[in-house]
Design an enzyme around this catalytic site. Structure first.
Site, PDB file in Angstrom:
ATOM      1  N   HIS A   1       0.827  -1.214   0.000  1.00 12.70           N
ATOM      2  CA  HIS A   1       0.000   0.000   0.000  1.00 12.70           C
ATOM      3  C   HIS A   1       0.862   1.266   0.000  1.00 12.70           C
ATOM      4  O   HIS A   1       0.368   2.342  -0.301  1.00 12.70           O
ATOM      5  CB  HIS A   1      -0.887  -0.019   1.249  1.00 12.70           C
ATOM      6  CG  HIS A   1      -2.302   0.399   1.028  1.00 12.70           C
ATOM      7  ND1 HIS A   1      -2.922   0.449  -0.198  1.00 12.70           N
ATOM      8  CD2 HIS A   1      -3.255   0.768   1.921  1.00 12.70           C
ATOM      9  CE1 HIS A   1      -4.178   0.832  -0.048  1.00 12.70           C
ATOM     10  NE2 HIS A   1      -4.407   1.044   1.223  1.00 12.70           N
TER      11      HIS A   1
ATOM     12  N   ASN B   1      -6.517   6.284   3.760  1.00  7.73           N
ATOM     13  CA  ASN B   1      -7.938   6.511   3.523  1.00  7.73           C
ATOM     14  C   ASN B   1      -8.392   7.932   3.793  1.00  7.73           C
ATOM     15  O   ASN B   1      -9.529   8.280   3.480  1.00  7.73           O
ATOM     16  CB  ASN B   1      -8.774   5.535   4.359  1.00  7.73           C
ATOM     17  CG  ASN B   1      -8.547   4.099   3.943  1.00  7.73           C
ATOM     18  OD1 ASN B   1      -7.879   3.816   2.951  1.00  7.73           O
ATOM     19  ND2 ASN B   1      -9.106   3.178   4.704  1.00  7.73           N
TER      20      ASN B   1
ATOM     21  N   ASP C   1      -0.783   2.411  -5.356  1.00  9.46           N
ATOM     22  CA  ASP C   1      -0.846   0.983  -5.625  1.00  9.46           C
ATOM     23  C   ASP C   1      -2.145   0.655  -6.348  1.00  9.46           C
ATOM     24  O   ASP C   1      -3.150   1.342  -6.178  1.00  9.46           O
ATOM     25  CB  ASP C   1      -0.744   0.196  -4.319  1.00  9.46           C
ATOM     26  CG  ASP C   1      -1.890   0.501  -3.365  1.00  9.46           C
ATOM     27  OD1 ASP C   1      -2.105   1.699  -3.036  1.00  9.46           O
ATOM     28  OD2 ASP C   1      -2.579  -0.437  -2.938  1.00  9.46           O
TER      29      ASP C   1
ATOM     30  N   ASN D   1      -9.577   3.495  -1.612  1.00 11.80           N
ATOM     31  CA  ASN D   1     -10.080   4.468  -0.639  1.00 11.80           C
ATOM     32  C   ASN D   1      -9.266   5.754  -0.589  1.00 11.80           C
ATOM     33  O   ASN D   1      -9.813   6.826  -0.300  1.00 11.80           O
ATOM     34  CB  ASN D   1     -10.174   3.831   0.750  1.00 11.80           C
ATOM     35  CG  ASN D   1     -11.289   2.816   0.816  1.00 11.80           C
ATOM     36  OD1 ASN D   1     -12.313   2.966   0.156  1.00 11.80           O
ATOM     37  ND2 ASN D   1     -11.091   1.769   1.597  1.00 11.80           N
TER      38      ASN D   1
END
Length: 192
Positions: free
Chosen positions: A22, A71, A96, A117
């Site tokens: 991530h 997020n 990513d 997100n």
């Protein structure tokens, strides 16, 4: 006109996340910062920022890593655009992408969030999805592993062997977008 490009690398803060899939967006920014000999410093917009030229007399790059979790990246991105008086068409977000095979870079402008997100939050905060994305393929999780678990794991040993090349390719893509535009960069990265 010498408006800079705001290049945001998505990821999560803290050493425990630094090797996660991530965080590949922030890994690409580290590669770019090394290339332009810039160092990240705390910025009042809740991000670490490094500034420099892509190459001598080349486009100015403002590299930014939000200090927030993935997020909730939108707030710092919107603040950075305001601070530098930039429109979203000068924004490149490096992130990513599960739906692209590992070791692949894909480029696009606009569109939805595709379930990501971090991108969802940036679109909500900026008020548009009309910005450029450098999507770094991390592939799909193995077996029945939930995607949320997969993205929060470090790259595997086989992936780590080729990861430096992937980071270099993504950094090349950012520099080519800033210098020559998205279409020229897509010709290179979507035909190889």
């Amino acid at each position: 006109m010498d408006d800079p490009w705001l290049v945001v690398g998505l990821g999560n803060p803290g050493a425990g996340y630094s090797g996660n899939r991530h965080n590949v967006g922030q890994m690409v920014l580290a590669t770019l910062a090394d290339r332009i000999d810039a160092r990240f410093k705390t910025h009042r917009t809740n991000a670490a920022v490094a500034e420099g030229r892509s190459y001598p007399a080349g486009p100015r790059l403002v590299l930014a890593k939000p200090n927030t979790f993935m997020n909730v990246s939108g707030g710092p991105v919107a603040e950075l655009l305001g601070f530098y008086s930039l429109e979203p068409d000068r924004l490149i977000v490096v992130h990513d992408e599960l739906d692209i095979p590992y070791d692949t870079v894909r480029l696009k402008r606009g569109g939805g969030h595709g379930g990501h997100n971090g991108i969802r939050d940036i679109i909500a905060a900026v008020g548009t999805g009309d910005f450029t994305r450098v999507r770094v393929g991390i592939g799909r999780p193995p077996g029945r592993m939930p995607a949320a678990d997969f993205v929060l794991k470090d790259f595997g040993s086989t992936e780590r062997e080729t990861l430096p090349n992937l980071l270099e390719d993504a950094a090349d893509a950012v520099q080519q977008i800033a210098a020559e535009g998205l279409a020229a960069a897509q010709l290179k990265f979507h035909t190889s």
